[in-house]
Design an enzyme around this catalytic site. Structure first.
Site, mmCIF file in Angstrom:
data_model
loop_
_atom_site.group_PDB
_atom_site.id
_atom_site.type_symbol
_atom_site.label_atom_id
_atom_site.label_comp_id
_atom_site.label_asym_id
_atom_site.label_seq_id
_atom_site.Cartn_x
_atom_site.Cartn_y
_atom_site.Cartn_z
ATOM 1 C CB CYS A 1 -0.966 -0.051 1.181
ATOM 2 S SG CYS A 1 -2.548 0.718 0.822
ATOM 3 C CG HIS B 1 -3.752 -3.455 3.678
ATOM 4 N ND1 HIS B 1 -2.684 -3.012 4.422
ATOM 5 C CD2 HIS B 1 -4.398 -2.347 3.250
ATOM 6 C CE1 HIS B 1 -2.693 -1.683 4.455
ATOM 7 N NE2 HIS B 1 -3.718 -1.259 3.746
ATOM 8 C CD GLU C 1 -1.467 -6.015 5.899
ATOM 9 O OE1 GLU C 1 -1.656 -4.819 6.185
ATOM 10 O OE2 GLU C 1 -1.081 -6.391 4.777
ATOM 11 C CB SER D 1 -0.690 -11.026 37.648
ATOM 12 O OG SER D 1 -0.658 -11.446 36.289
ATOM 13 N N GLY D 2 -1.027 -14.339 37.508
ATOM 14 C CA GLY D 2 -1.973 -15.330 37.001
ATOM 15 C C GLY D 2 -2.441 -15.010 35.596
ATOM 16 C CB VAL E 1 -1.584 -14.793 29.049
ATOM 17 C CG1 VAL E 1 -0.732 -15.476 27.984
ATOM 18 C CG2 VAL E 1 -3.013 -15.305 28.981
ATOM 19 C CB SER F 1 2.949 -12.760 35.085
ATOM 20 O OG SER F 1 1.727 -13.279 35.539
#
Length: 525
Positions: A86, A181, A183, A235-236, A238, A240
């Protein structure tokens, strides 16, 4: 000795398109490492990176404007393949002797391009054929300007009625430009075109796989920290959680995780984190019950941004106190991921606007001299999840809907009180449980409940009650930059409402939020 998974690499120069990170994720999905840099990099930086190929992203500017961004001229002198998307195609055309001008009609949305000349980029790739056998491609356009003359050593590969140069190519130099585009999923053969460029034309091997990324990360962690001790705020969430698992695999008992229970978590979340990481996976965990401290600090505060800052500040204070109790800790681990790095770079160059402050470990006490370990800083969120699965974390945990760093602190509107959090936790748990039972949880991108600090009259049995209101929120989105409210079935919403009002004493009314983003944000605060 682990394999060098960064050996083959693509450089993506960012001209400001909302899709640029998606380009990078697509390249990674092909098993090839790539990095995303601002368009104004130096020749020395490109040489140092030593890319196998370069992609020039789309962007909102017009190449016809005098001070609009340009690719460094070295891009076209480096001897590697270049793919302009583009705006990237337009600046390539202009810089190499072609011409661009504003189009009479802005092309936005679906288009069908006809392949008129052979090219390595699209050979054998088609969605349909014309009556005389020429390949047609279904693509997604988004441009105002268009190339009106291609450089003299390029050929036209594909065109539409309103866009004579939809694809251009210089096969000898391996330069390609597309005015759409590839993608986005609306360009049906987009991934095949990207694969053709990255794997065939640039000759990159697929070395970037979850198993190899884990091996590489473990080796790098061991090389960086040796036998030193590392501390991590768990923290629980994803990021960490995957950071904890990688570090545990790399250094075992030399990792200590500090889990701060701030009283702003979901129902039973603290117990689940401690059971999974402590009992099941055997990590060292320091559990810090700190609900009273957080709620005291938040007392009387109504402003959302101030609440975020208070929660961040108190977390750092509590974390620092626990860190000081541990002996010989030399390193702090953080779950920084690649979009955080990109965002920080954009902020540093003045190219980003902060809509809400991000919540993270904001600092360290001055008396603590620690190094930083960030094993996820090259990874996108979808890659982090895949690595988590490879490391044995449960699917339901890794693919849970996003939860804000400040937790219920920004889902209780206005002042945060324990009573409000307890009511909200139970109402939210019912909503999520019903979504799972109805097989709707994975069909929406994010769902949660918000506590509204207003009372509403209700009837319960023969009596009237004057209790609180909650709002259900569910959205569908691809990138969280824009979102539609989810059209959940009425009978489902009725069932959730009945359960909440009957089972959560203190709530008398349930409403459903039907605001899109924009104009609303996904979270209420």
């Amino acid at each position: 000795m682990t394999e060098n998974i960064h050996k083959h690499r693509i450089l993506i120069l960012d001209f400001g398109s909302q899709y640029t990170q998606l380009v990078a994720r697509r390249v990674r999905e092909l098993g090839v490492y790539c990095e995303l840099w601002a368009w104004d990099v130096t020749e020395a930086q490109i040489r140092d990176f030593n890319p196998s190929g370069i992609i020039l992203s789309g962007g909102p500017e017009s190449t016809t404007e005098e001070n609009s961004p340009r690719a460094p001229q070295y891009v076209f002198e480096a001897g590697v393949p270049v793919f302009g998307v583009c705006y990237g195609m337009q600046t390539m055309a202009m810089q190499l002797g072609g011409h661009v001008e504003a189009s009479n009609e802005r092309e936005f949305g679906y288009a069908q391009v006809e392949v008129v000349n052979d090219s390595a980029l699209v050979r054998g790739i088609e969605d349909a054929l014309t009556a005389d056998g020429k390949p047609l491609l279904d693509v997604w356009m988004s441009h105002g300007d268009k190339v009106t003359a291609i450089p003299s050593d390029f050929v036209t590969v594909a065109s539409t009625e309103s866009c004579p140069f939809a694809i251009m190519a210089n096969e000898e130099k391996r330069f390609y430009g597309v005015q759409f585009h590839p993608e986005v999923t609306h360009t049906r053969q987009g991934m095949r075109m990207l694969e053709r460029f990255v794997r065939d034309i640039c000759q990159c091997e697929a070395l970037w796989t979850p198993a190899k990324i884990i091996d590489d990360a473990v080796a790098r962690i061991r090389e960086q920290v040796g036998d030193d001790k590392v501390i991590l705020g768990l923290s629980g969430g994803v990021d960490s959680s995957v950071t904890a698992m990688l570090l545990h695999r790399a250094i075992g008992k030399n990792l200590t995780c500090v889990f701060v229970d701030n009283g702003l978590l979901r129902l039973n979340e603290a117990e689940q984190v401690l059971d999974m990481f402590g009992d099941h996976f055997g990590l060292n965990i320091v559990h810090v019950p700190a609900e009273d401290r957080f709620l005291s600090a938040l007392a009387g505060e109504n402003d959302p941004e101030a609440k975020r800052k208070i929660i961040g500040r108190v977390f750092v204070e509590v974390f620092d106190e626990e860190a000081l109790k541990l002996e010989d800790v030399k390193w702090l681990a953080q779950g920084t991921i690649y979009p955080d790095v990109i965002e920080s770079a954009a902020s540093a160059t003045g190219k980003a606007h902060v809509i809400k402050s991000h919540h993270n470990v904001g600092g360290l006490p001055k008396e603590m001299k620690m190094g930083l370990v960030e094993p996820l800083k090259e990874l996108f969120k979808d890659e982090v999840r895949k690595i988590g699965l490879e490391l044995g974390l449960p699917y339901d945990m890794l693919y849970r809907h996003p939860f804000p760093g400040p937790g219920l602190g920004v889902r209780v509107l206005g002042e945060v009180k324990k009573e409000y959090c307890d009511l909200l936790r139970r109402a939210d748990a019912i909503f999520i449980e019903e979504l799972r039972k109805a097989d709707l949880y994975d069909k929406v991108s994010q769902a949660f409940t918000v506590f509204l600090p207003v009372r509403s009259v209700g009837v319960m049995g023969d009596g009237r009650k004057y209790d609180w209101v909650v709002s259900l929120r569910a959205v569908e989105t691809i990138d969280f930059m824009t979102a539609h409210w989810a059209h959940l079935p009425y009978d489902f919403l009725g069932r959730v409402s009945n359960r909440i009002i009957n089972e959560v004493n203190g709530i008398s009314r349930v409403v459903y939020d039907i605001s899109g983003k924009p104009p609303a944000t996904i979270e209420w605060e």
